[in-house]
Design a protein around this motif. Structure first.
Motif, mmCIF file in Angstrom:
data_model
loop_
_atom_site.group_PDB
_atom_site.id
_atom_site.type_symbol
_atom_site.label_atom_id
_atom_site.label_comp_id
_atom_site.label_asym_id
_atom_site.label_seq_id
_atom_site.Cartn_x
_atom_site.Cartn_y
_atom_site.Cartn_z
ATOM 1 N N ARG A 12 14.694 86.709 -23.117
ATOM 2 C CA ARG A 12 15.637 85.655 -23.523
ATOM 3 C C ARG A 12 16.853 85.626 -22.586
ATOM 4 O O ARG A 12 17.447 84.580 -22.351
ATOM 5 C CB ARG A 12 16.127 85.913 -24.951
ATOM 6 N N HIS A 13 17.211 86.805 -22.046
ATOM 7 C CA HIS A 13 18.431 86.861 -21.220
ATOM 8 C C HIS A 13 18.150 87.001 -19.727
ATOM 9 O O HIS A 13 19.081 87.061 -18.935
ATOM 10 C CB HIS A 13 19.330 88.012 -21.704
ATOM 11 N N HIS A 84 -0.283 76.404 -18.503
ATOM 12 C CA HIS A 84 0.745 75.521 -19.085
ATOM 13 C C HIS A 84 1.936 76.331 -19.585
ATOM 14 O O HIS A 84 3.097 75.931 -19.428
ATOM 15 C CB HIS A 84 0.138 74.686 -20.219
ATOM 16 N N ALA A 85 1.657 77.512 -20.152
ATOM 17 C CA ALA A 85 2.761 78.354 -20.653
ATOM 18 C C ALA A 85 3.627 78.847 -19.484
ATOM 19 O O ALA A 85 4.861 78.839 -19.566
ATOM 20 C CB ALA A 85 2.204 79.542 -21.436
ATOM 21 N N ILE A 86 2.986 79.207 -18.390
ATOM 22 C CA ILE A 86 3.748 79.662 -17.210
ATOM 23 C C ILE A 86 4.616 78.517 -16.700
ATOM 24 O O ILE A 86 5.817 78.690 -16.444
ATOM 25 C CB ILE A 86 2.804 80.168 -16.097
ATOM 26 N N ALA A 87 4.059 77.319 -16.633
ATOM 27 C CA ALA A 87 4.850 76.163 -16.167
ATOM 28 C C ALA A 87 6.017 75.897 -17.130
ATOM 29 O O ALA A 87 7.131 75.567 -16.704
ATOM 30 C CB ALA A 87 3.949 74.935 -16.052
ATOM 31 N N ALA A 88 5.786 76.099 -18.442
ATOM 32 C CA ALA A 88 6.861 75.876 -19.430
ATOM 33 C C ALA A 88 7.964 76.926 -19.262
ATOM 34 O O ALA A 88 9.166 76.606 -19.332
ATOM 35 C CB ALA A 88 6.294 75.939 -20.850
ATOM 36 N N PHE A 89 7.570 78.176 -18.996
ATOM 37 C CA PHE A 89 8.576 79.219 -18.725
ATOM 38 C C PHE A 89 9.384 78.832 -17.474
ATOM 39 O O PHE A 89 10.613 78.892 -17.463
ATOM 40 C CB PHE A 89 7.897 80.576 -18.449
ATOM 41 N N VAL A 241 9.750 83.897 -27.383
ATOM 42 C CA VAL A 241 11.015 83.917 -26.625
ATOM 43 C C VAL A 241 11.823 82.644 -26.854
ATOM 44 O O VAL A 241 13.028 82.675 -27.088
ATOM 45 C CB VAL A 241 10.732 84.084 -25.113
ATOM 46 N N TRP A 242 11.144 81.503 -26.794
ATOM 47 C CA TRP A 242 11.872 80.223 -26.852
ATOM 48 C C TRP A 242 11.616 79.450 -28.140
ATOM 49 O O TRP A 242 12.097 78.328 -28.293
ATOM 50 C CB TRP A 242 11.458 79.325 -25.669
ATOM 51 N N GLY A 243 10.757 80.010 -29.001
ATOM 52 C CA GLY A 243 10.480 79.278 -30.247
ATOM 53 C C GLY A 243 9.754 77.986 -29.991
ATOM 54 O O GLY A 243 9.816 77.030 -30.726
#
Ligand code: BV8
Ligand code: ZN
Length: 244
Positions: A12-13, A84-89, A241-243
């Motif tokens: 998160r940080h 897709h999750a990696i791209a969103a991160f 992490v991001w909900g």
């Protein structure tokens, strides 16, 4: 899927996160990994024996046809939830860097802005003699075209075993690794060098290494291991992490 609260807090940080991927991140898209037995016509060939300059020099036709077969297979697959999750991160972490050993284009198709390809791309061609970039050709062309400049044979612009990695991508990957707060190593057997050193370089510079792989690898001892498939673990991690 449960994650250690400390890991979630750190992600998160963190801003300097490096995603390091191998063939396992594309496995759930239906692309066989390098470890998977080859199918059909290629069942009795080992990738390590075909992906070499010696094999191409000895029998360019066979090596060319293997890549043309792989291009046809790659053309039909789509990104899976891991891509897709990696791209969103990456969209949430402006300083994130994606380093991939893969020669497919699934990270690009999932929206990753600038994957660093350490081993080239199976969708790019070059002349085996003078090295100039050559255009893509229909994936059913059975013989490698001749270079317009020197008449040399066309080959895929990938790094073969025994060939050096392209200097600029390699340096960019090392620079990102030494600055990283966290490296998430996904779907790699950590056996192909020097690429496999990237998580180690980050660890030695003080980063946390998180490994996503259903199987143990030589990286286990330096990583926080999330045992599971990338297509399940990464979306769950993103949500934790991001909900999202
Ligand atoms: C170089 C492009 C020198 C081509 C590729 C002895 C000891 C150590 C090193 C060597 C050695 N002998 C030779 C070497 C060097 C050699 C090497 O490392 N060999 C290994 C095999 C021992 N390396 C080289 O030759 C490199 N060059 O050293 O040159 C030099 C230096 C300067 C100047 C001149 C020369 C070049 C290596 C690059 C080779 N090219 N690809 C092509 O694709 O056709 S590498 C190729 O293999 C792939 O691209 C990929 O990168 C790699 C396979 O690794 P992974 O990606 O990890 O995939 P793998 O199948 O192994 O594992 C998949 C993992 O996913 C598994 O762990 C599995 O459990 C997991 N998984 C499965 N499903 C899932 C999953 N994970 C998550 N979710 C799932 N659903
Ligand atoms: Zn040429």
């Amino acid at each position: 899927m449960e994650f250690a609260p400390a890991l979630i807090e750190q992600l998160r940080h963190a801003s300097r996160v490096v995603f390091f991927t191998g063939a396992g991140v594309s496995a759930e898209s239906g692309l066989p990994t390098f470890r998977d037995a080859q199918t059909g016509l290629w069942a009795n060939y080992k990738p390590q024996d075909l992906a070499t300059p010696e094999a191409f020099a000895r029998d360019p036709q066979t090596v060319w046809r293997w890549y043309q077969w792989r291009r046809r297979v790659h053309a039909d697959v789509t990104p899976n939830p891991a891509h897709h999750a990696i791209a969103a991160f990456e969209a949430r972490l402006p300083e994130a860097v994606l380093v991939t050993q893969n020669v497919d284009r699934l990270h690009e198709l999932a929206g990753s802005p600038a994957p660093i390809h350490l081993h080239g791309s199976v969708f790019r061609n070059k002349c085996a003699s003078c090295g100039i970039e050559m255009p893509e050709v229909p994936h059913d062309l059975e013989t490698p075209p001749a270079c317009p400049d020197c008449g040399g044979l066309c080959r895929p612009d990938v790094v073969w075993f025994g060939e050096g990695l392209p200097p600029a991508p390699w340096q960019a990957a090392v620079d990102a690794a030494v600055k990283a707060e966290v490296v998430i190593s996904i779907g790699t057997s950590a056996t192909v060098h020097p690429a496999a050193r990237i998580p180690l370089v980050a660890r030695e510079a003080g980063a946390l290494v998180v490994q996503v792989n259903p199987e143990p690898t030589p990286q286990d001892k330096i990583a926080l291991n999330l045992r599971g498939k990338a297509g399940a673990v990464l979306p769950a991690l993103l949500a934790a992490v991001w909900g999202e």
